[in-house]
Design a protein around this motif. Structure first.
Motif, PDB file in Angstrom:
ATOM      1  N   PHE A   1      -4.055 -12.658   6.989  1.00  9.63           N
ATOM      2  CA  PHE A   1      -5.076 -11.881   6.247  1.00  9.63           C
ATOM      3  C   PHE A   1      -5.962 -11.270   7.368  1.00  9.63           C
ATOM      4  N   GLU A   2      -6.428 -11.894   8.447  1.00 10.91           N
ATOM      5  CA  GLU A   2      -7.287 -11.195   9.355  1.00 10.91           C
ATOM      6  C   GLU A   2      -6.537  -9.964   9.997  1.00 10.91           C
ATOM      7  N   ASN A   3      -5.459 -10.035  10.517  1.00 10.95           N
ATOM      8  CA  ASN A   3      -4.763  -9.006  10.938  1.00 10.95           C
ATOM      9  C   ASN A   3      -4.557  -7.887  10.061  1.00 10.95           C
ATOM     10  N   ALA A   4      -4.305  -8.236   8.707  1.00  2.00           N
ATOM     11  CA  ALA A   4      -4.191  -7.003   7.812  1.00  2.00           C
ATOM     12  C   ALA A   4      -5.376  -6.380   7.427  1.00  2.00           C
TER      13      ALA A   4
ATOM     14  N   VAL B   1     -11.304 -17.134   3.224  1.00  2.00           N
ATOM     15  CA  VAL B   1     -10.156 -16.920   2.219  1.00  2.00           C
ATOM     16  C   VAL B   1      -9.066 -17.877   1.898  1.00  2.00           C
ATOM     17  N   ASP B   2      -9.031 -18.766   2.878  1.00  2.00           N
ATOM     18  CA  ASP B   2      -8.193 -19.820   2.582  1.00  2.00           C
ATOM     19  C   ASP B   2      -8.857 -21.148   1.810  1.00  2.00           C
TER      20      ASP B   2
ATOM     21  N   LYS C   1       3.075  -1.833   3.820  1.00  2.00           N
ATOM     22  CA  LYS C   1       3.576  -3.212   3.313  1.00  2.00           C
ATOM     23  C   LYS C   1       2.928  -4.355   4.319  1.00  2.00           C
ATOM     24  N   GLU C   2       2.724  -4.309   5.578  1.00  2.00           N
ATOM     25  CA  GLU C   2       2.280  -5.400   6.351  1.00  2.00           C
ATOM     26  C   GLU C   2       0.875  -5.404   5.949  1.00  2.00           C
ATOM     27  N   ILE C   3      -0.081  -4.503   5.424  1.00  2.00           N
ATOM     28  CA  ILE C   3      -1.423  -4.493   5.021  1.00  2.00           C
ATOM     29  C   ILE C   3      -1.424  -5.365   3.824  1.00  2.00           C
TER      30      ILE C   3
END
Length: 866
Positions: A698-701, A739-740, A686-688
């Protein structure tokens, strides 16, 4: 009158059990029938056997049997007998039982030999009394007990670390007095390691999964740098305790193996060469006593003996267990925070509790938590090492002990609550390498089971004992709750585990507490449910582990191999390794057979280096045989590639090497997230997936997605640094997450230049990317497909991955891993590895497929200028 009158000569009856009746100070009338059976069997079948093992379950009076056999031999043959225990506490306990319960006169030896009393030494040296001491008193470089006639090893299952420690050199990167040595050895290894391995062993790769990483210096490389290693270790161990194990290994380094992890350099032989320690090798007989001996030769491997005669467990003890355990698996119902709350409540409801943890760091954390939140007195292992009296007479007490799963016993009312947190399956780098890198889990089935049995049995030492066992952490709950493993346990334990799992599902904290109180009260309510355990026990049998007969048949040649290596007889070592290979034919032993192909190749390489040129061919054949025996082991593929002359075959090996490294990493991730339920896995999933739809996350995922798919994924927050990068071996994908934005945005020249410059930044700042052969491609991840004037020159070497395509690819990849998880059991399963490898390649989720695809997505071609 000062003269001492001579004592009447002591005689010995025909069997040790008859001797007990002649001891006037004994407090019990006679031995029990099963003890009598074992001692009579020893006297009739094993009195003159060099190595003999007695299996007597916990609670069956094992100490009395061992001490009576010792005393019988002392009287009958006038022999000097040494009785070994794992710890000082157990030495004191055995001496107390001998003197105060059994009516035997023995002498205990603990602490420094300088403090041994003259009288006690005389009693032992004249053969007048049995010496009871610790393993460490015999297994050291200058043992006092160097001329015993008989050595009895009590709790032999616990001997492995004490025995192997003599021939093990561990250089810890974090230890202040060893850091310099670690650095120098690392510099010697560096030219022979890939950059990723070097960065991991020196602590430059920051990832939670790296704590499980282990690698090995190939023996052909060890031969090249042997003299350098010896010179460094000679210099840096002179004034340190490391000099003792190094003195045992120095002249036999070529017979050893060097393992690398993020915390240590670990050097030892495959099997402890106990034949080289006269104090253990010269006695007329060695007697091993244990509650669990195993059938697959594990005791022989631990003790370095070719053959040990086993006297099996007495009739009746193979079905009924010792005491009653009520297992509680909080993680089957509770979140991690709730598990802590439950532990607090259980500790407060218990007079005394024992908490076993795998590390000093975790011990400190739990002790601090108890001190801060509970009004309980905390005891450490040091507090109960010499005597547990203070602990067992204190109410509202908790003993928190690290790295000790045996040798601490709390029978009766001394302790009714046992909490086990995070028992690891592998206890050293060699075991971890065999299990996770070589796919040789099957070798350690019995050893792991023995450790688990010892851990869970600390508070149930006799038939009338009972204790609750709370199982938490990562590996142990999975191990104990898995019905596929359960059938290999004792029927009583099978029933207890089944009951514990069933009673831990869909429960609230209040349910766990109510069941615990019913159990501890041990009244009519518990009697009713206890019958469920008894009924289940009566319906099941204990199965033998797979391939156990072949492992048992092979062990004599394994020990002979190590003996030949230790004697520098490398051609004979090759012959013995080939004998092992010929026996290991079961499909489940492919990983272990591959290991022995490698060992045969290593011995052949050493023989060739000494001028026996014909063995060079054997070395190549065995290295290639290792690769063919188990295709799912990338470490062997990497090694055997150097032996292949066919270029196409070598290139194919590199491809397989990449995807198999991914599979190994996926195994680690799945294992860390746990298999007993979906909660942790679903949380990560879910986190991803949700993070990929949230620009702020987004970057952490994106980084977590790479880790989930088996890539080495990383992100560094610094000036001009890229967004996440994914790497496997010599291939690296570095991303710019743009992405933003909205679809109508345009890519400006600055962003294009920044993205295209990422490979240069990686080469400058990331150790694993510094080698020239590492290929790096920069990838722009975005929904924008238009660029501004001036961006064009920077797009020619930049790949484009449309955000919508990436998200679909990520969803499909996550779905595949979830599907693979359904058949995953533990790291090292070669059948699962082959399936996972094939699926990753077929669906394009491996590094090679992804690399090829992204190289075809040239940003200059796919984007337009406006």
């Amino acid at each position: 009158m000062a003269f001492t009158k001579s004592k009447p000569k002591s005689s010995a009856p025909t069997s040790p059990d008859l001797l007990f009746r002649e001891l006037p100070r004994r407090k019990i009338p006679d031995v029990l029938p099963h003890q009598q059976t074992m001692m009579q069997k020893y006297a009739s079948e094993a009195e003159n056997v060099k190595d003999v093992a007695l299996q007597l379950p916990t609670g069956s009076g094992k100490t009395l049997v061992g001490l009576l056999i010792a005393e019988w031999r002392r009287r009958k043959h006038k022999e000097k007998v040494v009785y070994l225990c794992p710890t000082i506490q157990l030495v004191n306990q055995a001496v107390s039982q001998a003197e105060n319960k059994y009516g035997l006169s023995v002498v205990g030896f603990t602490g420094s030999r300088k403090k041994y009393s003259a009288a006690d030494k005389a009693y032992y040296n004249q053969g007048d009394r049995i010496a009871v001491t610790t393993y460490s008193s015999l297994f050291n470089t200058n043992p006092y007990f160097s001329d015993a006639d008989i050595v009895i090893v009590d709790d032999a299952h616990a001997a492995e670390n004490y025995v192997a420690k003599m021939w093990t050199l561990s250089i810890n990167r974090h230890a202040h007095d060893q850091a310099a040595l670690h650095n120098v050895l690392s510099s010697i290894f560096e030219p022979h390691l890939d950059s990723t391995t070097y960065s991991r062993m020196t602590g430059q790769w920051d990832s939670v999964s790296e704590i499980y990483w282990v690698d090995k210096v190939p023996t052909p490389i060890l031969l090249k740098i042997h003299d350098d290693i010896v010179g460094v270790l000679d210099t840096y161990t002179k004034d340190k305790d490391l000099r003792y194990p190094w003195s045992m290994l120095r002249d036999h380094l070529k017979s050893c193996h060097i393992y690398l992890s993020t915390s240590e350099i670990f050097i030892r032989p495959i099997i402890a060469p106990t034949w080289s320690l006269a104090a253990f090798n010269k006695p007329k007989q060695r007697i091993y006593m244990s509650a669990t001996l195993g059938e697959g030769g594990d005791l022989e491997r631990l003790m370095g003996r070719e053959k040990i005669l086993r006297l099996p467990v007495p009739d009746g003890w193979d079905t009924q267990g010792v005491g009653r355990r009520f297992f509680i698996f909080p993680s089957l119902s509770l979140e991690q925070e709730e598990e802590v709350t439950l532990r607090h409540s259980l500790l407060k409801r218990s007079k005394r509790s024992l908490v076993l943890v795998p590390s000093d760091h975790m011990r400190e954390e739990i002790a601090e938590d108890i001190n801060d939140n509970l009004s309980l007195k905390v005891f450490s292992a040091e507090d109960i090492e010499l005597s547990k009296d203070n602990f067992v007479t204190t109410e509202n007490a908790v003993a928190v002990v690290a790295n000790r799963y045996d040798g601490i016993d709390f029978p009766g009312d001394e302790c009714r609550l046992l909490c086990i947190e995070g028992l690891p399956k592998a206890v050293n780098a060699q075991e971890r390498f065999f299990m996770t890198r070589m796919g040789a889990n099957i070798l350690y089935n019995e050893r792991i089971q023995t450790r688990v049995l010892q851990a869970i049995g600390r508070c149930t030492r006799s038939l009338e004992d009972y204790s609750a066992v709370v199982v938490t952490g990562d590996e142990l709950p999975d191990y104990l709750s898995d019905p596929r493993r359960r059938r290999y346990f004792h029927p009583e334990l099978q029933a207890e585990l089944w009951f514990g799992v069933e009673q831990s599902k869909d429960k609230e904290i209040s349910d766990f507490l109510e069941n615990f109180e019913i159990f501890i009260e041990n009244g009519a309510d518990w009697e009713a449910v206890n019958q469920m355990i008894v009924d289940y026990r009566n319906e099941v049998d204990k199965d033998s582990f797979p391939s156990i007969d072949q492992l048992s048949d092979a062990v004599q040649y394994e020990v002979k191999y190590q003996l030949s290596m230790w004697s520098h007889d490398y051609s004979e070592a090759v012959s013995n390794a080939e004998s092992v290979i010929s026996i290991l034919t079961d499909s489940g032993l492919r990983g272990y057979r591959a290991l022995w192909e490698y060992l045969a190749g290593s011995a052949a390489a050493m023989s060739a280096s000494e001028g026996h040129s014909s063995f060079a061919v054997k070395a190549r054949e065995h290295f290639l045989g290792a690769k063919k025996a188990a295709h799912g082991i990338p470490w062997l593929v990497q090694l055997s590639a150097a032996s292949e002359s066919n270029t196409e075959s070598t290139l194919e090996s590199k491809v397989n090497h990449n995807v198999m490294f991914q599979v190994e990493k996926i195994e680690t991730t799945l294992s860390n997230l746990g298999m007993r339920h979906d909660r942790n896995y679903s949380k990560r999933e879910k986190e991803i997936l949700e993070g990929l739809n949230d620009p702020s996350k987004f970057e952490n995922a994106h980084k977590l997605l790479g880790e989930h798919l088996g890539y080495d994924a990383e992100k560094i927050e610094s000036s001009a640094s890229p967004d996440p990068w994914w790497q496997v071996g010599l291939k690296c994908i570095v991303f710019e997450d743009y992405v933003d934005t909205n679809p109508q945005s345009k890519l400006d020249p600055t962003k294009a230049r920044q993205a295209s410059s990422h490979p240069a930044w990686m080469k400058e700042n990331v150790l694993s990317c510094k080698p020239e052969e590492v290929e790096i491609i920069p990838v722009l991840l975005t929904q924008v497909d238009v660029y501004q004037s001036g961006a064009e020159p920077h797009l020619n070497n930049l790949s484009l991955w449309k955000l919508s395509d990436f998200k679909q690819w990520a969803a499909d990849a996550m779905a595949l891993v979830r599907e693979l998880r359904k058949t995953f059991s533990e790291p090292g399963n070669l059948v699962w590895r082959a399936e996972a490898s094939e699926q990753l390649q077929n669906k394009g989720f491996d590094i090679d497929s992804l690399f090829s695809y992204l190289k075809s997505q040239n940003a200059r071609t796919l984007m337009t200028e406006k």
